[in-house]
Design an enzyme around this catalytic site. Structure first.
Site, PDB file in Angstrom:
ATOM      1  N   LEU A  61     -14.526   5.311   2.043  1.00 36.24           N
ATOM      2  CA  LEU A  61     -13.539   6.049   2.267  1.00 36.24           C
ATOM      3  C   LEU A  61     -11.947   6.532   2.686  1.00 36.24           C
ATOM      4  O   LEU A  61     -11.013   5.080   2.289  1.00 36.24           O
ATOM      5  CB  LEU A  61     -13.438   4.989   4.263  1.00 36.24           C
ATOM      6  CG  LEU A  61     -14.603   4.325   4.881  1.00 36.24           C
ATOM      7  CD1 LEU A  61     -14.118   2.878   5.841  1.00 36.24           C
ATOM      8  CD2 LEU A  61     -15.631   4.710   5.363  1.00 36.24           C
ATOM      9  N   GLU A  64      -6.545  10.396   3.951  1.00 46.03           N
ATOM     10  CA  GLU A  64      -5.906  12.133   3.250  1.00 46.03           C
ATOM     11  C   GLU A  64      -5.097  11.747   2.918  1.00 46.03           C
ATOM     12  O   GLU A  64      -3.788  10.808   2.871  1.00 46.03           O
ATOM     13  CB  GLU A  64      -6.110  13.364   4.525  1.00 46.03           C
ATOM     14  CG  GLU A  64      -5.533  14.571   4.035  1.00 46.03           C
ATOM     15  CD  GLU A  64      -5.255  15.652   5.331  1.00 46.03           C
ATOM     16  OE1 GLU A  64      -5.468  16.299   5.248  1.00 46.03           O
ATOM     17  OE2 GLU A  64      -4.844  14.702   6.508  1.00 46.03           O
ATOM     18  N   GLN A  81      -8.570   8.022  -7.881  1.00 48.55           N
ATOM     19  CA  GLN A  81      -9.237   7.275  -6.695  1.00 48.55           C
ATOM     20  C   GLN A  81     -10.526   8.918  -6.251  1.00 48.55           C
ATOM     21  O   GLN A  81     -11.631   8.292  -6.437  1.00 48.55           O
ATOM     22  CB  GLN A  81      -8.429   6.533  -5.305  1.00 48.55           C
ATOM     23  CG  GLN A  81      -7.930   5.389  -6.371  1.00 48.55           C
ATOM     24  CD  GLN A  81      -8.044   4.274  -5.022  1.00 48.55           C
ATOM     25  OE1 GLN A  81      -7.334   4.895  -4.316  1.00 48.55           O
ATOM     26  NE2 GLN A  81      -7.546   3.315  -5.130  1.00 48.55           N
ATOM     27  N   THR A 124       5.955  -0.395  -0.010  1.00 48.74           N
ATOM     28  CA  THR A 124       5.610   0.796   1.388  1.00 48.74           C
ATOM     29  C   THR A 124       5.579   0.002   2.343  1.00 48.74           C
ATOM     30  O   THR A 124       5.417   1.334   2.994  1.00 48.74           O
ATOM     31  CB  THR A 124       4.289   1.240   0.774  1.00 48.74           C
ATOM     32  OG1 THR A 124       3.956   1.871   1.382  1.00 48.74           O
ATOM     33  CG2 THR A 124       3.278  -0.011  -0.076  1.00 48.74           C
ATOM     34  N   ASP A 136       0.199  -0.345   8.554  1.00 45.85           N
ATOM     35  CA  ASP A 136      -1.406   0.469   8.213  1.00 45.85           C
ATOM     36  C   ASP A 136      -1.879   0.589   9.949  1.00 45.85           C
ATOM     37  O   ASP A 136      -2.265  -0.270  10.154  1.00 45.85           O
ATOM     38  CB  ASP A 136      -2.357  -0.473   7.401  1.00 45.85           C
ATOM     39  CG  ASP A 136      -3.724   0.349   7.143  1.00 45.85           C
ATOM     40  OD1 ASP A 136      -3.925   1.595   8.238  1.00 45.85           O
ATOM     41  OD2 ASP A 136      -3.853   0.104   6.342  1.00 45.85           O
ATOM     42  N   ARG A 138      -4.080   2.796  10.443  1.00 48.46           N
ATOM     43  CA  ARG A 138      -5.563   3.216  10.241  1.00 48.46           C
ATOM     44  C   ARG A 138      -6.839   2.256  10.850  1.00 48.46           C
ATOM     45  O   ARG A 138      -7.099   0.986  11.311  1.00 48.46           O
ATOM     46  CB  ARG A 138      -6.492   3.487   8.705  1.00 48.46           C
ATOM     47  CG  ARG A 138      -5.259   4.756   7.921  1.00 48.46           C
ATOM     48  CD  ARG A 138      -5.896   4.397   6.676  1.00 48.46           C
ATOM     49  NE  ARG A 138      -5.468   2.937   5.999  1.00 48.46           N
ATOM     50  CZ  ARG A 138      -5.805   2.858   4.365  1.00 48.46           C
ATOM     51  NH1 ARG A 138      -5.716   3.764   3.999  1.00 48.46           N
ATOM     52  NH2 ARG A 138      -4.893   1.355   4.354  1.00 48.46           N
TER      53      ARG A 138
END
Length: 232
Positions: A61, A64, A81, A124, A136, A138
């Protein structure tokens, strides 16, 4: 994230053969698959590469990353990666899901705002939080839909991120193994990678390699041997 085994079905929309060509000369032909019915409405893409050995495909997975995937930014490891994953999946047989989740789901502009805060000393995750955004954001429900539409219900996952495996399992996908990627450090991304290890338990051996204030050698130009795959 709660278990969601009742994920609605998605269906393939188009399947197109495309020759892929990378800057280092690597070439491979892939089937690019689009979908109807993805729950988040995004234009995610499956890159089907080869035939799976033993019937268990290797799957990545890949979220982008315009800055890393397209412009070769050294502030992350996304570009290397992606390049590594295509070759390893093609050799084994499997699928790369290219997911439109820029900046761990916060979008390109917000990601660059977070970069500016990282330049002031935040890591981050701290930078996202300072912007009032999730560390995160996602969600991999669409990924589970894509896999099922491709007839994949058991896989080995090429990822350093335990959350990806946990979410897929919660969505009813049988993740047999989680296989780490290579390690792609530059003087510009070592703090970013260390934050992943220390805060979200990514399987990268950076925490013991160097203090955060010491740059590591730039290894981004080579594909190292994969680390031993942990059994889950």
């Amino acid at each position: 994230m709660a278990d969601r085994l009742d994920v609605p079905a998605a269906t393939p929309r188009a399947r197109v053969r495309v020759p892929l060509r990378f800057a280092d000369g690597y070439r491979v032909d892939a089937d690019l698959v689009t979908f109807h019915g993805l729950v988040d409405g995004q234009e995610h893409l499956a890159v089907v590469l080869g035939e799976a050995e033993g019937g268990v495909p290797l799957v990545r997975l890949h979220s982008e990353c315009l800055t890393g995937d397209v412009f070769g930014s050294a502030r992350c490891d996304c570009g290397p990666q992606l390049r590594e994953a295509v070759e390893r999946i093609a050799d084994h047989g499997g699928v790369l899901l290219y997911l439109r989740q820029e900046g761990r789901g916060i979008g390109l502009y917000n990601k660059l705002d977070a970069y500016a805060l990282q330049d002031q000393g935040l890591d981050t995750y701290e930078a996202n939080a300072a912007l009032g955004l999730p560390e995160d954001a996602r969600d991999y429900t669409a990924a589970a839909q894509m896999l099922r539409a491709l007839g994949i219900d058991r896989l080995d996952l090429l990822s350093n991120n335990p959350d990806k495996a946990d979410q897929l399992r919660g969505l009813g996908v049988d993740v047999r193994d989680r296989v780490p990627t290579g390690v792609f450090t530059t003087p510009h991304n070592v703090r970013y990678l260390r934050a992943k290890v220390l805060q979200t338990q990514h399987t990268l051996p950076l925490a013991d390699l160097a203090p955060a204030d010491l740059p590591l050698a730039d290894l981004s130009g080579r594909v190292p041997q994969p680390l031993a795959a942990p059994r889950n």
